[in-house]
Design a protein around this motif. Structure first.
Motif, PDB file in Angstrom:
ATOM      1  N   ASP A  34       0.836  -1.169   0.057  1.00 19.78           N
ATOM      2  CA  ASP A  34      -0.138   0.037   0.082  1.00 19.78           C
ATOM      3  C   ASP A  34       0.737   1.414  -0.132  1.00 19.78           C
ATOM      4  N   GLY A  35       0.822   1.903  -1.122  1.00 15.80           N
ATOM      5  CA  GLY A  35       1.795   3.048  -1.449  1.00 15.80           C
ATOM      6  C   GLY A  35       1.782   3.565  -2.678  1.00 15.80           C
ATOM      7  N   TRP A  36       2.967   3.880  -3.258  1.00  9.53           N
ATOM      8  CA  TRP A  36       3.279   4.637  -4.506  1.00  9.53           C
ATOM      9  C   TRP A  36       4.525   4.408  -5.049  1.00  9.53           C
ATOM     10  N   ASP A  37       4.776   4.570  -6.230  1.00 10.14           N
ATOM     11  CA  ASP A  37       6.309   4.570  -6.665  1.00 10.14           C
ATOM     12  C   ASP A  37       6.630   6.043  -7.381  1.00 10.14           C
ATOM     13  N   TYR A  38       5.473   6.706  -7.932  1.00  9.98           N
ATOM     14  CA  TYR A  38       5.741   7.923  -8.638  1.00  9.98           C
ATOM     15  C   TYR A  38       4.700   9.027  -8.146  1.00  9.98           C
ATOM     16  N   ALA A  39       5.198  10.060  -8.430  1.00  4.77           N
ATOM     17  CA  ALA A  39       4.349  11.515  -8.019  1.00  4.77           C
ATOM     18  C   ALA A  39       2.911  11.196  -9.100  1.00  4.77           C
ATOM     19  N   PHE A  40       1.909  11.717  -8.834  1.00  7.11           N
ATOM     20  CA  PHE A  40       0.800  11.810  -9.198  1.00  7.11           C
ATOM     21  C   PHE A  40       0.276  10.065  -9.783  1.00  7.11           C
ATOM     22  N   GLN A  41       0.918   9.249  -9.169  1.00  4.67           N
ATOM     23  CA  GLN A  41       0.435   7.797  -9.248  1.00  4.67           C
ATOM     24  C   GLN A  41      -0.706   7.414  -8.695  1.00  4.67           C
ATOM     25  N   VAL A  42      -1.017   7.968  -7.435  1.00  7.26           N
ATOM     26  CA  VAL A  42      -2.181   7.538  -6.729  1.00  7.26           C
ATOM     27  C   VAL A  42      -2.788   8.778  -6.125  1.00  7.26           C
ATOM     28  N   ASP A  43      -4.153   8.540  -5.529  1.00  8.51           N
ATOM     29  CA  ASP A  43      -4.859   9.671  -5.056  1.00  8.51           C
ATOM     30  C   ASP A  43      -4.410   9.572  -3.479  1.00  8.51           C
ATOM     31  N   HIS A  44      -3.735  10.519  -2.972  1.00  8.27           N
ATOM     32  CA  HIS A  44      -3.219  10.336  -1.451  1.00  8.27           C
ATOM     33  C   HIS A  44      -4.331  10.396  -0.450  1.00  8.27           C
ATOM     34  N   ILE A  45      -5.411  11.586  -0.824  1.00  6.26           N
ATOM     35  CA  ILE A  45      -6.482  11.607  -0.098  1.00  6.26           C
ATOM     36  C   ILE A  45      -7.351  10.296  -0.009  1.00  6.26           C
ATOM     37  N   GLN A  46      -7.737   9.980  -1.184  1.00 11.28           N
ATOM     38  CA  GLN A  46      -8.591   8.695  -1.162  1.00 11.28           C
ATOM     39  C   GLN A  46      -7.513   7.456  -0.400  1.00 11.28           C
ATOM     40  N   GLN A  47      -6.286   7.311  -0.683  1.00  8.40           N
ATOM     41  CA  GLN A  47      -5.678   6.028  -0.084  1.00  8.40           C
ATOM     42  C   GLN A  47      -5.654   6.314   1.464  1.00  8.40           C
ATOM     43  N   TRP A  48      -5.732   7.500   1.828  1.00  9.07           N
ATOM     44  CA  TRP A  48      -5.686   7.625   3.508  1.00  9.07           C
ATOM     45  C   TRP A  48      -7.061   7.156   3.974  1.00  9.07           C
TER      46      TRP A  48
END
Length: 319
Positions: free
Chosen positions: A124-138
């Motif tokens: 659960d995380g990300w590799d690149y900028a703009f890869q995921v929605d940080h608000i939604q992930q949290w």
């Protein structure tokens, strides 16, 4: 030593990296037999579902072994379906399945006489900028652990944070962020597995993080190992960071920690069961060294705030 020793069951099984396999694969039954032969073993940490079976069918083998269970380790990272995330997967069905893993593991832990499960959300995380929605992930993470914690209040959920691997950035990378997450969820049965090696690669001081987590009432479980802070090598405790390991044990004494300590130690050469046995002996010897120095003397050194005096005194104790 007032804590109890537990073996992560994976450490006495197969071990491989991208290039070689260093230890042979062993069935769960074979690893249970080995664990029973290792001196100073008080319990084990089996993995759900890989060790215990998706239906929990291997719990009988654990009970028959006579070994206590420190915690059930919930694996929501290695199966192919989780490659894009578990608790934060874009697939709502996989998020629900991940939560169900936690709930099932909690039920199995209770059946095995344990009061904890532990989970490391490495996928659960990300590799690149703009890869995921940080608000939604949290939000997804909070919702997942709210639901799991409410499943049964008699079982603790321990989150094992880590800075990176398998993702370049993991959603819960440090003690501070993990404690904040626990407070956002707000459940009394949600806390932290403090892995010494993970603290090191996060640039943390393990003794300090234990103090902070204990003050927050969220220190539920501890994993010991060592590394060079460059990667999570799962080396023998104190093999690199002697002073930091001693300080960690000192603060475990200060807070009166008497729970479970599990050892995430892998070896490429020699027998991995022998490495676990050596780990237990190393920890006992470190405790003896603390006794030799004396808790009162250590407190005096801390209060004086003068490293030139402190380290000279500590080195004399080693002579």
């Amino acid at each position: 030593m007032s804590y109890k020793n537990s073996i992560l069951m994976g450490t006495i099984g197969g071990y491989r990296d991208r290039f070689h396999q260093f230890q042979p694969d062993r069935s769960f039954a074979e690893r249970l037999d080995i664990a029973r032969t290792i001196p100073r073993t008080h319990g084990i940490e089996p993995v759900y579902p890989q060790d215990l079976g998706a239906d929990g069918s291997a719990t009988k083998a654990v009970k028959d072994s006579g070994l206590a269970v420190s915690a059930v380790n919930v694996n929501v990272k290695t199966e192919g379906k989780f490659k894009d995330g578990s608790f934060t997967s874009p697939d709502a069905g996989l998020r629900r399945e991940s939560v169900q893993y936690l709930k099932t593991a909690m039920d199995l832990a209770a059946d095995l006489g344990s009061e904890m499960i532990t989970v490391c959300p490495l996928i659960d995380g990300w590799d690149y900028a703009f890869q995921v929605d940080h608000i939604q992930q949290w939000r997804w993470m909070i919702e997942a652990f709210e639901e799991a914690a409410a499943h049964r209040g008699d079982i603790k959920i321990c989150i094992e944070y880590k800075a990176y691997e398998s993702k370049n950035h993991i959603i819960l990378p440090t003690m501070g962020r993990t404690l904040h997450f626990c407070d956002r969820v707000g459940a009394a049965n949600l806390g932290v597995t403090m892995d010494v090696g993970h603290a090191l690669i996060a640039g943390e001081s393990p003794g300090s993080e234990i103090a902070v987590a204990a003050e927050a009432g969220r220190l539920f479980y501890i994993h010991f190992n060592d590394n060079d802070r460059g990667a999570d090598w799962d080396m023998l405790p104190a093999s690199v960071h002697l002073w930091e390991t001693l300080e960690t044990l000192h603060y475990m004494r200060r807070i009166g920690y008497d729970g479970w300590v599990a050892y995430d130690v892998f070896t490429r050469t020699g027998d991995n069961a022998e490495a676990i046995s050596a780990t237990f002996e190393i920890m006992e010897n470190l405790d003896r060294l603390l006794d030799k120095i004396g808790d009162g003397h250590l407190q005096d050194l801390i209060k004086c705030g003068q490293p030139q005096r402190s380290y000279n005194d500590l080195i004399r104790a080693l002579l």
